[in-house]
Design an enzyme around this catalytic site. Structure first.
Site, PDB file in Angstrom:
ATOM      1  N   ASP A 281      -0.617   8.007  -4.217  1.00 29.99           N
ATOM      2  CA  ASP A 281      -0.557   6.801  -3.408  1.00 29.99           C
ATOM      3  C   ASP A 281       0.220   7.136  -2.135  1.00 29.99           C
ATOM      4  O   ASP A 281       0.864   8.184  -2.028  1.00 29.99           O
ATOM      5  CB  ASP A 281       0.137   5.690  -4.203  1.00 29.99           C
ATOM      6  CG  ASP A 281       0.209   4.386  -3.438  1.00 29.99           C
ATOM      7  OD1 ASP A 281      -0.754   4.060  -2.727  1.00 29.99           O
ATOM      8  OD2 ASP A 281       1.244   3.706  -3.533  1.00 29.99           O
ATOM      9  N   THR A 283       2.013   4.364   0.319  1.00 27.71           N
ATOM     10  CA  THR A 283       3.164   3.508   0.570  1.00 27.71           C
ATOM     11  C   THR A 283       4.102   3.510  -0.627  1.00 27.71           C
ATOM     12  O   THR A 283       3.703   3.167  -1.733  1.00 27.71           O
ATOM     13  CB  THR A 283       2.709   2.074   0.875  1.00 27.71           C
ATOM     14  OG1 THR A 283       1.764   2.099   1.946  1.00 27.71           O
ATOM     15  CG2 THR A 283       3.888   1.201   1.250  1.00 27.71           C
ATOM     16  N   GLY A 484      -4.676   1.948  -0.212  1.00 23.72           N
ATOM     17  CA  GLY A 484      -5.333   0.706   0.172  1.00 23.72           C
ATOM     18  C   GLY A 484      -5.115   0.352   1.618  1.00 23.72           C
ATOM     19  O   GLY A 484      -5.612  -0.675   2.093  1.00 23.72           O
ATOM     20  N   ASP A 569       3.708   4.328  -7.282  1.00 24.70           N
ATOM     21  CA  ASP A 569       4.926   3.558  -7.528  1.00 24.70           C
ATOM     22  C   ASP A 569       4.677   2.074  -7.749  1.00 24.70           C
ATOM     23  O   ASP A 569       5.622   1.330  -7.981  1.00 24.70           O
ATOM     24  CB  ASP A 569       5.888   3.711  -6.348  1.00 24.70           C
ATOM     25  CG  ASP A 569       5.368   3.037  -5.090  1.00 24.70           C
ATOM     26  OD1 ASP A 569       4.138   3.094  -4.854  1.00 24.70           O
ATOM     27  OD2 ASP A 569       6.176   2.455  -4.349  1.00 24.70           O
ATOM     28  N   ASN A 572      -0.660  -1.356  -8.426  1.00 24.79           N
ATOM     29  CA  ASN A 572      -1.992  -0.971  -7.981  1.00 24.79           C
ATOM     30  C   ASN A 572      -2.308   0.482  -8.288  1.00 24.79           C
ATOM     31  O   ASN A 572      -3.444   0.921  -8.108  1.00 24.79           O
ATOM     32  CB  ASN A 572      -2.136  -1.223  -6.475  1.00 24.79           C
ATOM     33  CG  ASN A 572      -1.086  -0.483  -5.665  1.00 24.79           C
ATOM     34  OD1 ASN A 572       0.050  -0.330  -6.103  1.00 24.79           O
ATOM     35  ND2 ASN A 572      -1.460  -0.020  -4.498  1.00 24.79           N
ATOM     36  N   ASP A 573      -1.335   1.239  -8.757  1.00 24.10           N
ATOM     37  CA  ASP A 573      -1.553   2.638  -9.117  1.00 24.10           C
ATOM     38  C   ASP A 573      -1.676   2.841 -10.626  1.00 24.10           C
ATOM     39  O   ASP A 573      -1.894   3.974 -11.069  1.00 24.10           O
ATOM     40  CB  ASP A 573      -0.403   3.505  -8.601  1.00 24.10           C
ATOM     41  CG  ASP A 573      -0.208   3.369  -7.110  1.00 24.10           C
ATOM     42  OD1 ASP A 573      -1.212   3.404  -6.383  1.00 24.10           O
ATOM     43  OD2 ASP A 573       0.949   3.202  -6.670  1.00 24.10           O
TER      44      ASP A 573
END
Length: 953
Positions: A281, A283, A484, A569, A572-573
């Protein structure tokens, strides 16, 4: 997992309830900073106009606050419990799905029907911010929520070594059956030809076939030591020990947050040494997820971080922008001392955020912010000169790795705006063609803007990200970023952390504005997408949903057959972390859901380097050495029985004493192999980090494979021949010093046992000797002799004659010099071929391990200075505004526009023949001047990928 208590209605009153008890149709109350517990229809809130501020970091990785607004008809209920308890509306909506960006439904309340969209819904995983309270109606709960629909299924993860072991165990069972069949057939032949000679000692079995049948099962019992019964238990002990090393590693401890590294599973340690693909990821994983205002350009003048003589319009805009992020008691007047802001009328979202405000004189103005390429297209022609200057400032900001936004404004006509607002209201409540009609209205009002300037915001990378990525790349690990965020944001971070470099002329991004456009993951396109991606040095996938992240991971697992690792983190992951072979969670700014779903966790991305290159490589190396050594010692032990069968008439007699058979794996050889598996190091941690190439053999499974297993079996066969025939020849027809016969079964058995134990202990494949290893090896040898002399004493024989039949054998046999010469000769013959092979191989064709071991201790690497990147590629987004910040509107209606549909595909942002790029990555200048001219080049192999045949598919 229950994280908070919430309030729900029960008999017209609020009661405290747990998440697990929330059901569809419940009306619940949430308070500030609480997590949204289910997918809710927002009914009312404590804020004016029934808006709420939410943070969606665990859904899309974005920390900027977004605004949701309730319908006016439900917002009027406020916090009146009687009205909320009497609410009898009916909601008709779509079935549960994983679409985070869309919701379609209607609310029937009274005699009216109201349209519901994503702006009225609070999704599970969001966090309520700057809002005292809100009430919501539960639409979906538990596994039916959109967040859970994106999480994917939990699977039981097994390492590649576990899967290989399943195959090898089946082979071992087949080998056991084959040996027993051979010995059973031998027994039948022996009974027919030589059995009659022993009738005086042992009555002959009349049925030769039945005798062979009994012999088969007898040897199944005797030779069962070839089956690794205790192997799996030993592997779990080793994995547990290596897991503690990760937990105890102070170099992976983050002092500022008091967060140590944690191995949340003990079954995947050695898999860390075989990673080929990392899916990360952006962010909060690569970045700190903390935005810092750094510089700005106002009316053609550049300002630094400590210069605050700003233009009045700029102050107004910044005040408006941050007003929606402040607690309720704060106002722009209190923050900036500006008397120009009276009320905020509208907020619309597309690729830009724009607000309409009215000053004390009653004049309406529209303020916009967004990417330079988007804002420049909407500017008045009179701004051309200011655009050139601002573009130069943007290039300067981008060269420093800052994320930029352009600001603009325009004055609005009162009569036109009233008419436009009415048309917007009519389009926003329409059930058909709603998005298309709103799109046209937004295009209509976004014209002839006046440029104010630009901002430059720094989302700092975490410490050590660039160095970590560089080291992992040297280790032949491919890093894919799945985010995203917008393409501009991902591209900027790619250059900042050295994933992308200036010498890369052809830069491709996979971008999808909606799940329908993600054709690359369709079954008929996924292979071409993967083939193209694997030809690239770096892959960055933009605007992907949590489920699409998991699909990309599954795609690589399916076709590349490589070990994958996913790190993130946020919530969404989670789906990506579950899909990968190894899931790593970072305990950052976005909650703990990623950590709770992960296999390993720590606080900073840079710790991934040590996790893989040190702990992962050591764990894999130790496990492979353990397996080779375990099979060697057990096969050698068992094969001696096989050779002895040809000399004992296939009578299923054992070579060794019963006590030795019991204690061989339990006492004599358990601790040496355990010490090797827990403490061995081919090189130390410093060398492992200094030379990442040491990691490559693990990716290729060079330390243990089917070939290594067969070589181990052949080595065991050779050693068993030496262990049997050398003592056999040494004791054959020999006499002791006192003249007595020395060739008896008990003496031969003891000599063979001694030779086996000494060979196994001294032949240990250790690269790193510690005090513990010395204690285990020499202690095991000492224990063998102590127990041997003890079990062969007169006292134990008197207690249990049948169990201790080798009375006096030890003291009568081991006092002969020829016995010790036999033991030494046997051990040397067993170990010498391996030592000679490794010596010559290291001289003729040394491995990277051999080369590194011969080097001196590496000096610490110098601290790298931060390089300033001068590039025409710059980010247009300080934040990714997929949904915007909401509608502060007096009419209670939104002005919202969705992003226009784009065709998904591979978007080349580099320069290639036949393609005219218009993005910043291609050297495009919004003012019509080429900023980075270069000569045309021939088409690359990447651009002609359709003609390329990848041998791996």
């Amino acid at each position: 997992c229950v994280r908070h208590h919430l309030f729900s209605f029960f008999q017209n009153r609020l009661i405290s309830e747990k998440w697990m008890n929330v059901q569809v149709g419940d009306i619940i109350k949430l308070e500030n900073n609480q997590f949204v517990t289910a997918d809710l229809l927002l009914l009312s809130s404590s804020e004016p106009l029934n808006i709420v501020y939410i943070e969606t970091a665990e859904l899309d990785g974005e920390t900027n606050l977004k605004v949701k607004q309730a319908l006016t008809v439900t917002g009027d209920m406020g916090d009146y419990l009687e009205a909320l308890a009497a609410f009898n509306g009916e909601v008709y909506c779509e079935p549960p799905n994983n679409r985070l960006d869309r919701f379609m439904g209607t609310l029937t309340f009274g005699t009216q029907k109201y349209s519901l969209d994503n702006e009225r819904v609070l999704l599970r995983g969001c966090t309520l911010r700057n809002t005292d309270w809100c009430f919501g109606l539960v639409l979906f709960a538990g596994p039916e929520t959109k967040l859970m629909q994106n999480c994917g299924k939990s699977t039981f993860k097994r390492t590649s070594i576990d899967r290989l072991m399943n195959v090898l165990v089946l082979f071992i069972f087949g080998l056991l059956a084959l040996m027993c069949i051979i010995l059973a057939v031998g027994n039948g032949i022996w009974e027919n030809h030589a059995g009659s000679k022993f009738n005086a000692f042992l009555p002959r079995e009349e049925n030769t076939g039945f005798s062979a049948f009994l012999t088969f099962w007898s040897y199944i019992i005797i030779l069962n030591t070839v089956v690794p019964i205790s192997l799996y238990v030993s592997m779990e002990v080793i994995r547990l020990g290596n897991s503690y090393y990760i937990n105890w590693d102070r170099n992976m401890y983050h002092a500022r947050t008091d967060t140590p590294a944690e191995a949340r599973t003990t079954t995947l340690n050695e898999e860390l040494g075989q990673i080929k693909y990392i899916f990360s990821d952006k962010t909060g994983t690569l970045t700190q997820n903390i935005m810092t205002f750094n510089k700005c350009s106002i009316n053609g003048k550049s300002y630094g971080q400590n210069q605050f003589h700003m233009h009045q319009l700029f102050i107004i805009f910044i005040g408006l922008y941050y007003f929606k992020r402040l607690p309720r008691h704060k106002t722009p007047l209190e923050l900036h001392g500006s008397s120009h802001i009276v009320c905020i009328l509208k907020l619309c979202v597309k690729f830009v955020v724009f607000l309409s405000v009215r000053n004390p004189e009653g004049k309406l103005s529209l303020y916009c912010k967004g990417a330079d390429t988007i804002i420049y297209e909407r500017l008045h022609p009179s701004c051309s000169e200011l655009m050139k200057v601002t573009t130069e400032h943007l290039n300067e900001f981008a060269g420093e790795g800052l994320r930029t936004l352009v600001l603009a404004y325009k004055d609005l006509d009162e009569e036109y705006f009233s008419e436009w607002k009415q048309r917007h209201h009519e389009s926003s409540v329409a059930l058909e063609d709603r998005e298309e009609n709103l799109e046209k209205l937004y295009e209509e009002i976004e014209k002839d803007m006046m440029l104010i300037g630009a901002t430059a915001i720094e989302d700092k990378l975490q410490d050590g990200v660039s160095q970590t990525i560089e080291q992992l790349t040297k280790a032949e690990i491919k890093i894919w970023v799945l985010t995203g965020d917008k393409q501009e944001t991902a591209e900027n971070i790619g250059y900042s952390c050295n994933l992308l470099r200036e010498e890369m002329n052809d830069v491709f991004f996979v971008a999808a504005n909606s799940p329908e456009e993600a054709f690359a993951l369709e079954s008929n396109m996924e292979l071409e997408f993967l083939r193209t991606a694997c030809m690239c040095k770096t892959v960055i996938c933009c605007r992907v949903t949590p489920l699409q992240k998991a699909q990309v991971v599954e795609l690589v697992k399916k076709y590349k057959k490589a070990v994958t690792l996913a790190i993130g983190d946020g919530a969404n992951d989670v789906s990506m972390i579950k899909a990968a072979h190894i899931g790593v969670g970072i305990s950052g700014q976005e909650g703990m859901q990623a950590v709770l779903s992960s296999d390993f966790s720590f606080a900073q991305f840079r710790f991934l380097q040590r996790l893989l290159l040190v702990h992962g490589r050591w764990s894999y190396l130790r496990m492979c050495k353990f397996l080779r050594y375990f099979f060697y010692k057990n096969f050698t032990f068992t094969f001696v029985h096989f050779w002895y069968a040809f000399f004992c008439g296939f009578s299923a007699q054992t070579v060794y004493d019963e006590g030795f058979i019991t204690l061989y794996n339990l006492v004599y050889t358990a601790l040496p192999v355990l010490g090797m598996s827990l403490f061995d190091q081919d090189v130390n941690a410093g060398w492992s980090l200094e030379y990442p190439q040491l990691y490559v053999p693990g990716q290729l499974s060079q330390y243990f494979s089917k070939r290594d297993f067969m070589m181990c079996a052949l080595h065991s066969c050779y050693s068993s021949l030496v262990l049997f025939f050398v003592p056999y020849a040494a004791t054959y027809d020999t006499a002791r010093d006192d003249g007595k016969d020395g060739a008896d079964y008990q003496s031969f058995a003891l000599i063979t046992q001694t030779c086996l134990t000494v060979t196994v202990c001294l032949g240990l494949d250790l690269s790193y000797w510690t005090v513990v290893n010395h204690l285990y090896v020499w202690g095991s040898l000492g224990m063998f002799f102590i127990l041997t002399f003890t079990m062969y004493t007169d006292g134990l024989f008197r207690l249990r004659p049948s169990s201790f039949a080798f009375i006096g054998t030890a003291r009568n046999c081991l006092n002969q010099p020829n016995v010790w010469l036999t033991v030494a000769l046997t051990a040397i013959l067993c170990v010498l071929p391996v030592v000679a092979y490794r010596f010559f191989y290291s001289q003729i064709s040394p491995t990277i391990n051999d080369k590194v071991r011969q080097m001196k201790e590496p000096t610490p690497r110098p601290r790298r200075t931060r390089l300033t990147r001068r590039s025409t590629r710059r980010s247009g987004y300080a934040f990714s505004h997929a949904h915007g910040y909401g509608d502060l509107v007096t009419s209670g209606r939104f002005l919202r526009r969705h992003a226009p549909a784009r065709s998904m595909g591979l978007i080349p942002t580099g320069r290639s023949p036949g393609f005219k790029p218009t993005g910043r990555s291609a050297g495009y200048s919004p003012v019509g001047q080429e900023q980075n001219p270069k000569q045309k080049v021939e088409p690359t192999s990447l651009q002609m990928f359709r003609a390329v045949k990848d041998a791996s598919f």
